[in-house]
Design an enzyme around this catalytic site. Structure first.
Site, PDB file in Angstrom:
ATOM      1  N   HIS A  53     -88.063  18.411 -40.706  1.00 52.09           N
ATOM      2  CA  HIS A  53     -88.636  17.877 -39.480  1.00 52.09           C
ATOM      3  C   HIS A  53     -88.859  19.020 -38.492  1.00 52.09           C
ATOM      4  CE1 HIS A  53     -87.118  13.469 -40.117  1.00 52.09           C
ATOM      5  NE2 HIS A  53     -87.821  13.932 -41.137  1.00 52.09           N
ATOM      6  N   GLU A  55     -87.576  19.766 -35.529  1.00 49.60           N
ATOM      7  CA  GLU A  55     -86.388  20.435 -34.973  1.00 49.60           C
ATOM      8  C   GLU A  55     -85.766  21.389 -35.991  1.00 49.60           C
ATOM      9  OE1 GLU A  55     -86.315  16.097 -33.454  1.00 49.60           O
ATOM     10  OE2 GLU A  55     -87.056  17.229 -35.194  1.00 49.60           O
ATOM     11  N   SER A 174    -129.613   4.776 -44.001  1.00 47.50           N
ATOM     12  CA  SER A 174    -128.783   5.156 -42.853  1.00 47.50           C
ATOM     13  C   SER A 174    -128.464   6.643 -42.814  1.00 47.50           C
ATOM     14  CB  SER A 174    -127.464   4.370 -42.888  1.00 47.50           C
ATOM     15  OG  SER A 174    -126.728   4.688 -44.062  1.00 47.50           O
ATOM     16  N   THR A 202    -120.506  -1.783 -49.159  1.00 50.36           N
ATOM     17  CA  THR A 202    -120.774  -0.365 -48.929  1.00 50.36           C
ATOM     18  C   THR A 202    -120.677   0.422 -50.230  1.00 50.36           C
ATOM     19  OG1 THR A 202    -119.964  -0.500 -46.654  1.00 50.36           O
ATOM     20  CG2 THR A 202    -119.997   1.681 -47.668  1.00 50.36           C
ATOM     21  N   ASP A 206    -124.086   2.203 -51.036  1.00 48.92           N
ATOM     22  CA  ASP A 206    -124.116   3.629 -50.695  1.00 48.92           C
ATOM     23  C   ASP A 206    -123.366   4.518 -51.693  1.00 48.92           C
ATOM     24  OD1 ASP A 206    -125.500   2.870 -48.443  1.00 48.92           O
ATOM     25  OD2 ASP A 206    -123.728   2.872 -47.143  1.00 48.92           O
TER      26      ASP A 206
END
Length: 366
Positions: A53, A55, A174, A202, A206
């Site tokens: 993390h 610290e 598009s 989609t 696409d």
């Protein structure tokens, strides 16, 4: 509004480096400053899940340079953790290092922490302050807070449109309404997300990849397809080696399910009304899978369904300086009988991205 102190600003900058790195853990930055009030002893940000993390990274950097942190002030963008998860508690490491003060931007919403880290620091005689940089730290971790407090990921819907609100011509064309600068910026928002979600419409029309390409990332977000009848082709470009793909279905079909799973997808049956996927249940399931932020890039039908069901938290809209006339809308939410039925939004930022405008807007809740 009170200005954010310089060391907390530095810690927030470090936290931003954890975007696309730390999920499902929060994005946290840490700066350790000597008792003289100006010498930086160590810095760090959250590493990938299971690693150090913020610290711990800052303490590690200080130790690597032979710098004692005894009596130092720790500036950190989130309360130090107090539980044994994938790593040991950060509050214990700070207590053992004998720091003098911890300034945290805000408490950790994780029920396993929820103030206990700050309480243990105080009990050890370490001064504690909270508040500086709170708004920025919360925005960086809006998905983590959402998952911990609501059991839902933060849902951000991205739309690229013309100034008259068209996302495509009536033919479906598009590419490209907005500029390359806007598309690159959109990829940065994809990179921030834990998952990118689209619909079968989609995919069929696409055949997008919906991965992050225009910015450097250490991991690709999870791909999610809403596909009620399991129509996703196994040759679809969303099948990318090494990237997990979830397909949510409503209608059982063992043969199609088997084909998709053989191609590398995980199929989840989540039926709702009218033979459609239960979208609210889908989001709860993603939260259980530790998804913090969902980035939606879909067509007007799925956009409309998510908005009508109150499942969208934020809109990320790119508007190009052009008019298209008749075409496809941003979202199929109408027709409304009266103006009072309009979906209320709150603009949070409007910024020029190349020749286009980027608008961030929160969906206002009752």
């Amino acid at each position: 509004m009170q200005a954010t102190p310089p060391f907390m600003r530095q810690a927030l900058g470090l936290a931003a480096r954890a975007v696309g790195v730390s999920d499902p853990n929060p994005r946290v930055g840490c700066v350790i400053v000597a008792a003289d009030g100006h010498t930086v002893l160590g810095t760090g940000h959250t590493q990938p899940a299971g690693e150090a993390h913020a610290e711990a990274m800052a303490l590690r950097e200080a130790a690597a340079h032979g710098r004692s942190v005894e009596g130092a002030t720790v500036w950190v963008t989130l309360e130090p953790c107090a539980h044994h998860g994938r790593t040991p508690p950060c509050c214990d490491a700070l207590i053992a290092a004998k720091v003098g003060k911890v300034v945290a931007a805000l408490p950790d919403p994780n029920p396993l922490v929820a103030g206990e880290g700050l309480q243990r620091l105080r009990a050890a005689g370490i001064a504690v302050e909270t508040g500086p940089g709170e708004a920025e730290a919360r925005d960086l971790n809006v998905g983590f807070f959402s998952r911990m407090q609501r059991g839902l990921p933060w849902v951000r819907m991205k739309i690229a449109a013309s100034l008259d609100g068209r996302t495509a011509l009536e033919s479906g064309a598009s590419q490209w309404i907005t500029s390359e600068a806007a598309r690159t910026d959109g990829h940065a928002w994809r990179a921030r997300a834990s998952a990118v979600l689209t619909g079968i419409g989609t995919v069929m029309e696409d055949d997008p990849r919906l991965d992050v390409r225009h910015v450097a990332v250490r991991r690709q977000p999870l791909a999610v397809i809403v596909d009620s009848r399991l129509e996703t082709p196994t040759a679809a470009k969303m099948f990318i080696e090494g990237r997990p793909l979830l397909v949510y279905a409503a209608v059982p079909d063992a043969a199609r399910r088997g084909s998709l799973e053989k191609a590398g997808a995980t199929v989840v049956e989540m039926p709702g009304p009218n033979g459609k996927v239960d979208l609210a249940a889908l989001l709860r399931d993603l939260a259980r899978r530790e998804v913090n932020e969902v980035h939606v890039e879909a067509g007007h039908k799925l956009n409309g369904s998510l908005l009508r069901e109150g499942l969208v938290d934020e809109l990320l809209v790119y508007l190009a300086p052009k008019l298209l006339g008749p075409g496809r809308d941003m979202a199929n939410i109408g027709p409304l009988a009266q103006l009072s039925q309009a979906l209320p939004l709150e603009f949070t930022s409007i910024e020029a991205i190349g020749p286009d405008l980027r608008i961030r807007a929160l969906v206002k809740r009752p």
